[in-house]
Design an enzyme around this catalytic site. Structure first.
Site, PDB file in Angstrom:
ATOM      1  CG  ASP A 191      45.539  37.159  40.060  1.00 25.32           C
ATOM      2  OD1 ASP A 191      46.296  38.125  40.250  1.00 25.32           O
ATOM      3  OD2 ASP A 191      45.944  35.991  39.968  1.00 25.32           O
ATOM      4  CG  ASP A 192      47.339  40.662  37.838  1.00 25.10           C
ATOM      5  OD1 ASP A 192      47.680  40.710  39.031  1.00 25.10           O
ATOM      6  OD2 ASP A 192      48.032  40.136  36.955  1.00 25.10           O
ATOM      7  CB  CYS A 236      50.631  37.691  42.836  1.00 24.61           C
ATOM      8  SG  CYS A 236      50.368  38.020  41.096  1.00 24.61           S
ATOM      9  CG  ASP A 268      46.133  40.175  43.253  1.00 21.89           C
ATOM     10  OD1 ASP A 268      45.730  40.908  42.329  1.00 21.89           O
ATOM     11  OD2 ASP A 268      46.728  39.092  43.038  1.00 21.89           O
TER      12      ASP A 268
END
Length: 512
Positions: free
Chosen positions: A59-60, A95, A332
């Site tokens: 995530d990120d 996201c 993502d």
């Protein structure tokens, strides 16, 4: 203006990306819950031996800022033994829209999950559009796969009225139902329809989120290996998303580590950038120190993910499943930290935000690097479908990458020559908070091998020659031949309307 932009980004990061809604249920309009069943929209092909698939979605996680170099297990077990796809991009670097694209193989303008929350975004939008009736999970289930999701799903999950809801397509389910999963501790998991509290003992190391998910994934592999059923693991970490919380054992690592001082870090001249950026002052020493701290925390947080990767590969090896398993590692969206004077964040069309790692290892894949083939998250679902022996639905916009991984690769001229970028602004509810009409902001763009071309909703245009200006320092739109700008603009708007197989015919052009 700089403080306004920082607040916008903070709202997106700390509110729009949190998976658990904190609004009281009593203030909400009663929902009409739907009956969702898998669609019979795929063709399952005859296949003698369907491989297992382990998908690790962070995530990120940045690519351009070098965090991967601090992950030794990733380097040894994936980079050295797998294929690194150098040109993998995220169509909308935010996201929920990005994750929806991974699940369905559609650009945002076709799956209609435009933002991280309502209206027009989040888990609610995905649910009410009945998208979960047809995802890579349901496709693989149709081929006999046992599927499991561990970790982050979609922003806004779960409904506060039903924190035990398990979406269609998943045989097993372990995702945060409430609490602070991003902070690593003090959270509750929905474990196959049962809420299990991991907050009772506070911040015990055994309850650190990444470690808990890794143990559950390893247990799933051990159980699945005792059957003749192929499996699909969707392992979705909360790291390194803010608020960044490393495991206690990693909290003192990398003392003095700084955010990379790329050529565009605290850029000297941003007058050629869009409104909201072009009048930002230079970052001061205190702001830079905060960026350095966040970068160090992100690298620390990824150490547990690196260990989780090693654990899963070790369990696959012990159970005899490794040689028949594809493992994919990606993110993502990307992340910027100080580039173009920006605070830490994402959502912009620049390389730091759209360019992410994509590494795959598995049967028939030779180790090495794939250069020059433009790929992205719209291609993930059809790629998994082909590996599993499934023909995906007609609505899919992307194309399978399997031909790039194994056997004779197509000529570059036969592959995509531009990747569509989309961003549809933030929600109207954010307007009062930030003091300007952010719901009206947005952009469409093209990422080609040579150019980044972007059109903003206010009419501003950016063009960067990536061959001579890889850090996107000089916007040359005002100095470029009108015919080239016209070609790029027409091409962009054709792609922004494409759907299904039409996208694969429109994303190939020769720039004159």
């Amino acid at each position: 203006m700089k403080r306004v932009l920082a607040l916008i980004l903070l709202i997106v990061l700390l509110t729009g990306c949190l998976p658990v809604s904190s609004a009281p249920a009593a203030t909400r309009t009663p929902r009409v819950f739907l009956t969702i069943t898998p669609q019979a929209d795929v063709q399952v092909l005859q296949k003698a031996n369907r491989p297992n698939i382990v998908f690790i979605l962070t995530d990120d996680l940045d690519l351009e800022l070098g965090t991967l170099q601090y992950m030794p297990h990733l380097q040894e077990l994936m980079v050295a033994q797998g294929l690194t796809v150098n040109d993998f991009f995220i169509s909308q670097p935010l996201c929920c829209p990005a994750r929806t694209t991974f699940l369905r193989g559609q650009y945002t303008h076709n799956h209609h999950v435009y933002r991280n929350d309502q209206p027009s975004g989040g888990f609610e939008e995905f649910y009410y559009l009945k998208h979960e009736s047809s995802t890579v999970a349901t496709w693989l289930q149709a081929a006999g796969y046992r599927t499991v999701l561990l970790g982050k799903y979609l922003n806004g999950y779960p409904f506060p009225e039903d924190r035990t809801y398990v979406p269609v397509g998943w045989n097993e389910w372990y995702s945060a139902a409430k609490g602070s999963p991003f902070a690593g501790y003090r959270y509750t998991l929905n474990e196959n329809g049962k809420q299990v509290d991991y907050a009772e003992n506070g911040q015990g190391e055994s309850q650190f989120m990444t470690d808990v998910l890794a143990r559950k994934a390893g247990d799933f592999i051990q159980r699945a290996s005792q059957t003749n059923v192929p499996f699909f693991i969707y392992f979705s970490t909360y790291a390194p998303h803010v608020p960044v919380k490393p495991a206690q054992r990693h909290a003192d690592l990398f003392p003095g580590l700084q955010a990379p001082r790329t050529a565009s870090f605290n850029e000297a001249d941003v007058s050629d950038k869009p409104a909201g950026m072009n009048s930002d002052p230079l970052l001061n020493a205190d702001e830079i120190a905060k960026l350095d701290l966040e970068y160090r925390l992100r690298v620390q947080a990824m150490q547990a993910v690196d260990e989780a990767l090693a654990h899963l590969i070790d369990v696959l090896r012990q159970t005899g499943e490794l040689d028949n398993t594809y493992i994919i590692f990606t993110s993502d969206n990307g992340y910027h930290i100080g580039q173009h004077r920006l605070p830490a964040g994402k959502g912009l069309p620049y390389e730091e935000d759209i360019h992410v790692p994509f590494i795959i290892r598995g049967p028939g894949i030779k180790s090495g690097v794939l250069d020059g083939y433009i790929t992205g998250n719209v291609d993930f679902a059809p790629t998994m479908a082909e590996l599993a022996g499934v023909v995906p639905p007609d609505y899919v916009d992307g194309r399978s990458m399997v031909s790039l991984f194994k056997g004779a690769r197509p000529a570059l001229s036969e592959w995509r020559s531009a990747y569509l970028l989309e961003f549809y602004g933030y929600n109207p509810k954010d307007e009062e908070s930030v003091g300007e009409p952010v719901s009206k902001s947005g952009y469409l763009g093209l990422r080609t091998s040579d150019y980044l071309y972007v059109e903003y909703s206010d009419g501003f245009v950016e063009l960067y020659n990536l061959k001579t200006d890889p850090y996107e320092m000089e916007n040359v739109a005002s100095q470029t031949d009108a015919a080239l700008l016209s070609q790029l603009s027409e091409w962009l708007h054709e792609l922004a309307r494409c759907s299904g197989s039409e996208c694969a015919s429109l994303d190939k052009q020769v720039i004159k």
